[in-house]
Design a protein around this motif. Structure first.
Motif, PDB file in Angstrom:
ATOM      1  N   ARG A 199     -51.285  30.075  62.384  1.00 25.39           N
ATOM      2  CA  ARG A 199     -50.051  30.627  61.486  1.00 25.39           C
ATOM      3  C   ARG A 199     -50.027  32.180  61.184  1.00 25.39           C
ATOM      4  NH1 ARG A 199     -50.249  25.049  59.357  1.00 25.39           N
ATOM      5  NH2 ARG A 199     -51.789  25.952  58.072  1.00 25.39           N
ATOM      6  N   ASN A 200     -51.316  32.852  61.677  1.00 25.28           N
ATOM      7  CA  ASN A 200     -51.696  34.149  61.349  1.00 25.28           C
ATOM      8  C   ASN A 200     -52.121  34.714  62.632  1.00 25.28           C
ATOM      9  OD1 ASN A 200     -51.268  34.032  58.198  1.00 25.28           O
ATOM     10  ND2 ASN A 200     -52.605  32.408  58.675  1.00 25.28           N
ATOM     11  N   TRP A 203     -53.374  38.665  62.294  1.00 22.71           N
ATOM     12  CA  TRP A 203     -54.905  38.653  61.810  1.00 22.71           C
ATOM     13  C   TRP A 203     -55.943  38.167  62.726  1.00 22.71           C
ATOM     14  CZ3 TRP A 203     -56.196  39.914  56.785  1.00 22.71           C
ATOM     15  CH2 TRP A 203     -55.247  40.072  55.672  1.00 22.71           C
ATOM     16  N   SER A 225     -36.922  37.257  65.339  1.00 22.46           N
ATOM     17  CA  SER A 225     -36.521  37.322  63.618  1.00 22.46           C
ATOM     18  C   SER A 225     -37.991  37.794  63.005  1.00 22.46           C
ATOM     19  CB  SER A 225     -36.107  36.010  63.138  1.00 22.46           C
ATOM     20  OG  SER A 225     -34.847  35.640  64.120  1.00 22.46           O
ATOM     21  N   LEU A 227     -40.215  35.510  62.347  1.00 21.02           N
ATOM     22  CA  LEU A 227     -40.354  34.635  61.375  1.00 21.02           C
ATOM     23  C   LEU A 227     -41.867  33.930  61.624  1.00 21.02           C
ATOM     24  CD1 LEU A 227     -39.447  32.541  59.072  1.00 21.02           C
ATOM     25  CD2 LEU A 227     -38.559  30.998  60.921  1.00 21.02           C
ATOM     26  N   LYS A 230     -47.611  36.826  61.155  1.00 20.42           N
ATOM     27  CA  LYS A 230     -48.408  37.640  60.034  1.00 20.42           C
ATOM     28  C   LYS A 230     -49.526  38.410  60.608  1.00 20.42           C
ATOM     29  CE  LYS A 230     -45.766  35.249  57.007  1.00 20.42           C
ATOM     30  NZ  LYS A 230     -44.820  36.078  56.399  1.00 20.42           N
ATOM     31  N   PRO A 231     -49.585  39.426  59.860  1.00 20.27           N
ATOM     32  CA  PRO A 231     -49.502  39.993  58.495  1.00 20.27           C
ATOM     33  C   PRO A 231     -47.874  40.372  58.507  1.00 20.27           C
ATOM     34  CG  PRO A 231     -50.818  41.470  59.316  1.00 20.27           C
ATOM     35  CD  PRO A 231     -50.817  40.308  60.411  1.00 20.27           C
ATOM     36  N   GLU A 235     -47.061  44.349  63.212  1.00 20.12           N
ATOM     37  CA  GLU A 235     -48.481  44.446  63.363  1.00 20.12           C
ATOM     38  C   GLU A 235     -48.867  43.241  64.083  1.00 20.12           C
ATOM     39  OE1 GLU A 235     -50.800  45.382  59.278  1.00 20.12           O
ATOM     40  OE2 GLU A 235     -48.763  44.760  58.692  1.00 20.12           O
TER      41      GLU A 235
END
Lengths: 298, 363
Positions: A199-200, A203, A225, A227, A230-231, A235
């Motif tokens: 989910r990252n 990273w 979007s 959504l 991450k981060p 990025e």
């Protein structure tokens, strides 16, 4: 990267995969959509037909946790469906009573594994006893993989994917050895692609590059979007474009905010090698998959 | 009803609190290495202005698991030993409910700021003792309320506070989650046989409602038992501080809800808000309509550990301890949802008698 890893570079990550993580409740889609999808695929026959049609429509594999429900559905089919099996496979009801981490997942998988799988797992454990005694995740992961794969029918395993529940904790902890051990073991033992769900995404790609760990692909959210990117969306896009690791983009519809075609185009335009649209994101699985399969690759 | 509770904030303590902020990076420890403890450890590991200095859990398997995951931080069986050896600036208390209050007090008494998972304790008196200790020690105390930081619910709060629907007249709220086949799990978390449904399923919702519409004056509640000794559902009516009522339905025995499903409807004199986990809809009396989902709202978390809230909340706490702004649900405010829980349970246990909030919250 290990010698086994260098040999494995011949494996090419898939470009179009049907996602079925929503069957395990892992999705950002609205509750109405999830209920609708659940109703459509509740019967094993209905789920089996959906998966079969998806393969006919151009999906190279199905990204799914090999749960009891899925195995029941696959048993309805006369042909194997290639699976990118997300492990550990734990039903949500069971997860409520499990302690966090890998050890409890190993114990759970052992209960459901056939005798052959338990033997293989015991052998894998014997070779790593000191690490197992310390609770080292990189020593436990081969044992878990042996137990989880033993439940799959011959010919179904098209790849192994480590679930985000584990990868994101190990990512935060900076556990490079865990990812190296996972990819090396999958390549050497099962000779299929090794993937990581996260989910990252931004990273994960940055750290993998830094650690010089190269799984065959990483599955993570990409959508217009931003959504779940991450981060940050910017990025993440930069990391995808910079990384040598193939990205399979999921959550293409941003929880239903954008059409599937728009999400797919966005992900491809920003460097995703493959797409993982989920069952819950389709209006018409067969036709939309055909359209995605026919779209030119950027 | 009067229960020992802090009657006001302590001005001298407030001054000491703001004057004694530690320097970054904040030295943080985590006690309780279950699912929530690991999640906090993961998030804290990604924050530039915090550094993990110790973990504590009496269960050696839990300590091994965290070390096995790759966190190279000293681990301890007892919090007292961790506090003495590592001297953390802040402690995240993520242990089972039955132990949280005592551990939080221990950390506060040692001079650490405390972030505690919700609720602090099942008994209001226990929670009040923790808040009192924080005020006396002049250390920051924050009780976790993840729902407040989910983008759609945060927007609903902002809209109400900004007067988007005028004065609030009526509120209906519900939370449903499927835990009926997992009573053992719930009891493990709450540490309470024959109770704890609100603590487990609805506490976050109570905290959000109190923050948005104020502390209710009185509660009337009834519970039903459907599957065993524990209550399965609760229906409540609460009197709002500025008039109007709040209707609350809560069940942890509804099939098809692996994750809690929360819905709030707020009627104002100039509009209506409907917010759920999926989206927020705001309707004005002029016929204007706005619908926003997560994808339309800011997603400030830089690391996703089961959604946005954990990162937002952990970072807010770290920044507060380092001298930044006070986050919602801090210090005395932490006690308000506990007061509502107490009144609801007291009313339910007495067969639906109207029950006021405990006195002395100064809201």
């Amino acid at each position: 990267m290990s010698p086994a890893g260098r040999e494995r570079r011949k494996i090419v990550a898939p470009r179009l995969v049907l996602g079925a993580r929503s069957l395990a409740g892992i999705t950002r889609a609205s509750r109405d959509r999830v209920l609708d999808m659940t109703a459509r695929t509740h019967e094993p026959e209905a789920l089996a037909v959906t998966l079969s049609k998806a393969i006919d429509a151009g999906a190279e594999a199905v990204l799914v946790s090999p749960s009891h429900r899925l195995r029941t559905a696959l048993a309805e089919l006369r042909r194997p469906v290639p699976l990118l099996a997300v492990v550990p496979a734990v039903e949500w009801q069971e997860a409520l009573d499990l302690a966090p981490g890998i050890q409890s997942r190993v114990a759970s998988a052992r209960r459901g594994a056939p005798i052959g799988g338990r033997m293989s797992a015991r052998f894998a454990a014997l070779l790593r006893l000191p690490g197992l005694m310390r609770g080292d995740w990189s020593a436990l992961i081969p044992v878990l993989l042996e137990l989880e794969t033993a439940r799959l029918a011959r010919g179904e395993l098209a790849g192994l994917v480590l679930a985000a529940d584990l990868t994101d904790v190990a990512l935060a902890a900076g556990n490079a050895r865990f990812f190296t051990r996972f990819t090396d073991y999958v390549w050497r033992r099962f000779r299929v692609p090794a993937g990581l769900e996260t989910r990252n995404l931004g990273w994960m790609l940055s750290r993998l590059d830094e650690w010089k760990v190269a799984p065959d692909f990483v599955v993570g959210p990409m959508n217009p979007s931003g959504l779940g990117m991450k981060p940050t969306a910017a990025e993440t896009i930069a990391a995808v474009e910079r990384s040598n690791v193939a990205v399979l983009a999921c959550e293409l519809r941003a929880g239903g905010r954008v059409p599937l075609a728009e999400g797919a185009a966005f992900a491809r335009a920003h460097g995703a090698r493959g797409l993982v649209p989920d069952l819950v994101e389709f209006e018409d699985v067969s036709n939309e998959l055909k359209t995605l399969a026919a779209a030119p690759v950027i | 009803m009067t229960i020992d509770s802090p009657t006001s904030s302590h001005p001298e303590a407030d001054a000491r609190m703001s004057a004694g902020a530690p320097a970054a990076p904040l030295r943080v420890a985590v006690v309780g290495l279950g699912e929530r403890g690991i999640a906090h450890a993961a998030v804290l590991a990604t924050l530039d202005r915090a550094t993990l200095v110790g973990f504590a859990d009496p269960d050696s398997a839990a300590r091994r698991n965290l070390a096995g995951a790759g966190f190279h931080v000293p681990t301890f069986a007892r919090l007292e030993r961790l506090l003495a050896r590592q001297k953390p600036d802040a402690v995240f208390v993520c242990s089972p409910l039955a132990t949280r209050a005592a551990l939080a007090r221990t950390a506060l008494a040692a001079g650490a700021a405390v972030f505690v998972e919700r609720p602090i304790a099942l008994a209001f008196r226990e929670s009040a003792r923790v808040v009192d200790e924080a005020l006396r020690a002049a250390r920051p105390l924050l009780c976790s309320h993840a729902l407040m930081h989910m983008p759609v619910f945060a927007r609903a709060h902002e809209a109400v506070r900004a007067g988007a629907i005028g004065a609030v007249r009526e509120v209906r709220a519900s939370v449903y989650v499927s835990r009926v086949f997992s009573a053992e799990s719930a009891e493990r978390l709450t540490g309470a046989r024959g109770g704890g449904m609100i603590a487990y399923a609805a506490f976050d919702l109570l905290a959000l409602l109190v923050r948005t519409i104020g502390l209710p004056l009185e509660a009337i509640a009834t519970t039903n038992r459907l599957y065993g000794a524990n209550e399965d559902e609760l229906h409540a009516k609460l009197k709002l501080p500025r008039g109007g009522t709040l209707g609350l339905d809560c069940s942890w025995s509804v099939p098809g809800h692996p994750r809690p499903a929360t819905v709030i409807e707020i009627e104002g004199d100039r509009g209506h808000i409907l917010v759920s986990d999926d989206a927020i809809e705001i309707d004005g009396t002029a016929g204007d309509h706005v619908r926003l989902s997560d994808a339309d709202l800011p997603q400030p978390a830089r690391f996703d550990m089961d959604g946005e809230p954990r990162w937002i909340e952990d970072r807010a706490f770290v920044e507060w301890v380092l001298g930044g702004a006070e986050p919602p649900g801090a210090n005395l405010r932490a006690l308000e949802p506990h007061a509502v829980m107490h009144a609801l349970e007291a009313s339910a246990h007495s067969g639906g008698t109207p029950t006021p909030m405990p006195e002395g919250l100064g809201s």
